[in-house]
Design an enzyme around this catalytic site. Structure first.
Site, PDB file in Angstrom:
ATOM      1  N   LEU A 203       0.815  -1.216   0.000  1.00 31.22           N
ATOM      2  CA  LEU A 203       0.000   0.000   0.000  1.00 31.22           C
ATOM      3  C   LEU A 203       0.846   1.263   0.000  1.00 31.22           C
ATOM      4  O   LEU A 203       1.901   1.331   0.626  1.00 31.22           O
ATOM      5  CB  LEU A 203      -0.928  -0.005   1.217  1.00 31.22           C
ATOM      6  CG  LEU A 203      -1.880  -1.202   1.291  1.00 31.22           C
ATOM      7  CD1 LEU A 203      -2.807  -1.061   2.502  1.00 31.22           C
ATOM      8  CD2 LEU A 203      -2.697  -1.355   0.012  1.00 31.22           C
TER       9      LEU A 203
ATOM     10  N   HIS B 200      -3.579   4.251  -2.244  1.00 26.27           N
ATOM     11  CA  HIS B 200      -4.532   3.344  -1.591  1.00 26.27           C
ATOM     12  C   HIS B 200      -5.147   4.010  -0.356  1.00 26.27           C
ATOM     13  O   HIS B 200      -6.354   3.894  -0.114  1.00 26.27           O
ATOM     14  CB  HIS B 200      -3.829   2.064  -1.132  1.00 26.27           C
ATOM     15  CG  HIS B 200      -3.220   1.241  -2.232  1.00 26.27           C
ATOM     16  ND1 HIS B 200      -1.862   1.110  -2.393  1.00 26.27           N
ATOM     17  CD2 HIS B 200      -3.780   0.498  -3.218  1.00 26.27           C
ATOM     18  CE1 HIS B 200      -1.614   0.307  -3.425  1.00 26.27           C
ATOM     19  NE2 HIS B 200      -2.754  -0.070  -3.950  1.00 26.27           N
TER      20      HIS B 200
ATOM     21  N   ALA C 133      -3.438   9.616  -7.050  1.00 22.95           N
ATOM     22  CA  ALA C 133      -2.426  10.220  -6.174  1.00 22.95           C
ATOM     23  C   ALA C 133      -1.081  10.136  -6.888  1.00 22.95           C
ATOM     24  O   ALA C 133      -0.722   9.095  -7.444  1.00 22.95           O
ATOM     25  CB  ALA C 133      -2.375   9.477  -4.842  1.00 22.95           C
TER      26      ALA C 133
ATOM     27  N   ARG D  89       3.863  -1.075  -8.454  1.00 21.45           N
ATOM     28  CA  ARG D  89       4.846  -1.546  -9.443  1.00 21.45           C
ATOM     29  C   ARG D  89       5.991  -0.562  -9.655  1.00 21.45           C
ATOM     30  O   ARG D  89       6.993  -0.919 -10.291  1.00 21.45           O
ATOM     31  CB  ARG D  89       4.156  -1.853 -10.774  1.00 21.45           C
ATOM     32  CG  ARG D  89       3.284  -3.110 -10.721  1.00 21.45           C
ATOM     33  CD  ARG D  89       2.815  -3.548 -12.108  1.00 21.45           C
ATOM     34  NE  ARG D  89       2.258  -4.883 -12.113  1.00 21.45           N
ATOM     35  CZ  ARG D  89       0.948  -5.182 -12.058  1.00 21.45           C
ATOM     36  NH1 ARG D  89       0.051  -4.215 -11.977  1.00 21.45           N
ATOM     37  NH2 ARG D  89       0.545  -6.439 -12.074  1.00 21.45           N
TER      38      ARG D  89
HETATM   39  P1  AMP Z   1      -3.936  -2.248  -6.605  1.00 18.64           P
HETATM   40  O1  AMP Z   1      -3.489  -2.601  -5.232  1.00 18.64           O
HETATM   41  O2  AMP Z   1      -2.850  -1.699  -7.474  1.00 18.64           O
HETATM   42  O3  AMP Z   1      -4.752  -3.322  -7.248  1.00 18.64           O
HETATM   43  O4  AMP Z   1      -4.919  -1.022  -6.428  1.00 18.64           O
HETATM   44  C1  AMP Z   1      -6.012  -1.080  -5.521  1.00 18.64           C
HETATM   45  C2  AMP Z   1      -6.849   0.151  -5.723  1.00 18.64           C
HETATM   46  O5  AMP Z   1      -6.046   1.312  -5.487  1.00 18.64           O
HETATM   47  C3  AMP Z   1      -7.401   0.281  -7.145  1.00 18.64           C
HETATM   48  O6  AMP Z   1      -8.721   0.792  -7.079  1.00 18.64           O
HETATM   49  C4  AMP Z   1      -6.450   1.267  -7.762  1.00 18.64           C
HETATM   50  O7  AMP Z   1      -7.023   1.993  -8.836  1.00 18.64           O
HETATM   51  C5  AMP Z   1      -6.163   2.179  -6.589  1.00 18.64           C
HETATM   52  N1  AMP Z   1      -4.916   2.926  -6.799  1.00 18.64           N
HETATM   53  C6  AMP Z   1      -3.706   2.419  -7.121  1.00 18.64           C
HETATM   54  N2  AMP Z   1      -2.810   3.414  -7.290  1.00 18.64           N
HETATM   55  C7  AMP Z   1      -3.484   4.569  -7.081  1.00 18.64           C
HETATM   56  C8  AMP Z   1      -3.128   5.958  -7.124  1.00 18.64           C
HETATM   57  N3  AMP Z   1      -1.883   6.373  -7.410  1.00 18.64           N
HETATM   58  N4  AMP Z   1      -4.079   6.877  -6.855  1.00 18.64           N
HETATM   59  C9  AMP Z   1      -5.352   6.487  -6.560  1.00 18.64           C
HETATM   60  N5  AMP Z   1      -5.750   5.197  -6.512  1.00 18.64           N
HETATM   61  C10 AMP Z   1      -4.840   4.258  -6.767  1.00 18.64           C
END
Ligand code: AMP
Length: 285
Positions: free
Chosen positions: A36, A40, A179, A190
């Site tokens: 996270l 997140h 963000a 990533r």
């Molecule tokens: P992930 O853990 O990458 O699958 O992301 C989980 C959630 O966090 C998803 O709804 C993503 O779109 C959101 N998320 C990931 N990176 C960002 C970011 N930089 N800004 C806002 N939401 C994000």
């Protein structure tokens, strides 16, 4: 700071949510794959603003990774994640095992046609079926009032909106703004794959999209704007560039190649490799 309660099974999750429901409390849900970052946490904050209790899930969903993708290498830090979630005021972590989510005999897949087909649907075959299936399961397991997803994964957000409407899931889907780091790079788990040199070049993705948006707003033609952005990325050492495309903001149908009509709700979306990281970003156009 109190440790964050964790549910490992669907039964545990449902028991906690049922307790909240008996107290008349509303429930927000934030699905994640862990590792996270502030992006997140911004989703958790939005969920807390909209619901009395918030569940965040951490589940690295194997069915949304292709056979040659980074499932094994995907960053994992559950203890650090739990501390960040507790600090943000999240009420429950749902962290099920793969066997809990996909028991033997599982045979149902949710596929969303149309919006999931172009862009990452082309570049990552099967990815959105994996996403739609796991999100449908999570939303059925928790039955929240609201669920929050990031605009960072814009196509995913539109796929989930479509699925939630089509399957009458009865949950409000909220999108949260992307963000970014100070230099514009969209925060992503990533980004940990980037070397120091690649990290210095990575903000070029957001910069190329920002320039593209301003050219589109000034009346430039879509095809030229897309080509210019691809050229900028290649010049900065990105490659391959999977796509830079201007699309309808809701259904992601193709726009252009000429100018955007005034008032047209458009989005520019990009995916490009930088070393072993595949970076994605998008902006309102
Ligand atoms: P992930 O853990 O990458 O699958 O992301 C989980 C959630 O966090 C998803 O709804 C993503 O779109 C959101 N998320 C990931 N990176 C960002 C970011 N930089 N800004 C806002 N939401 C994000």
């Amino acid at each position: 700071m109190l440790p964050l309660p964790a549910a490992r099974t669907v039964a545990d999750l449902r028991r906690t949510v049922a307790g909240w429901r008996r107290e008349g409390l509303t429930v927000g849900f934030v699905p994640t794959m862990g590792a996270l970052h502030e992006g997140h946490i911004s989703l958790v904050r939005l969920a807390l603003a909209r619901a009395d209790r918030v569940v965040a899930s951490i589940f690295i969903n194997p069915t949304q990774f292709g056979p040659n993708e980074d499932l094994a290498a995907y960053p994992r830090d559950e203890a650090g994640d739990a501390a960040r979630l507790a600090d943000a005021g999240c009420h429950l972590l749902f962290a099920p095992s793969v066997a809990e989510m996909y028991p033997p005999g599982v045979a149902t897949v949710v596929t969303v046609s149309g919006v999931s087909e172009p862009l990452d649907g082309q570049a990552r075959p099967g990815h959105f079926a994996g996403v739609a299936t796991i999100v449908a399961k999570l939303l059925n397991q928790a039955r929240p009032d609201v669920a929050v997803f990031g605009e960072k994964d814009y196509q995913q957000l539109q796929v989930i909106r479509r699925m939630a409407a089509d399957l009458d899931l009865g949950v409000e889907i909220l999108g949260a703004p992307t963000a970014r780091a100070q230099d514009g790079l969209a925060l992503s788990s990533r980004n940990a794959y980037l070397t120091d040199d690649e990290r210095r070049r990575a903000p070029e993705l957001a910069a190329a999209l920002t320039e593209a948006v301003s050219n589109l707003r000034a009346g430039a033609e879509v095809a030229g704007v897309e080509a210019r952005a691809v050229g900028r990325l290649r010049a900065a050492g990105f490659g391959p560039v999977d796509y830079v495309e201007v699309r309808d903001a809701a259904d992601l149908s193709r726009l252009g190649p000429g100018r955007l009509l005034p008032g047209r709700s458009a989005r520019i979306l990009a995916a490009a490799w930088l070393g072993r990281a595949r970076l994605i970003d998008n902006m309102a156009a």
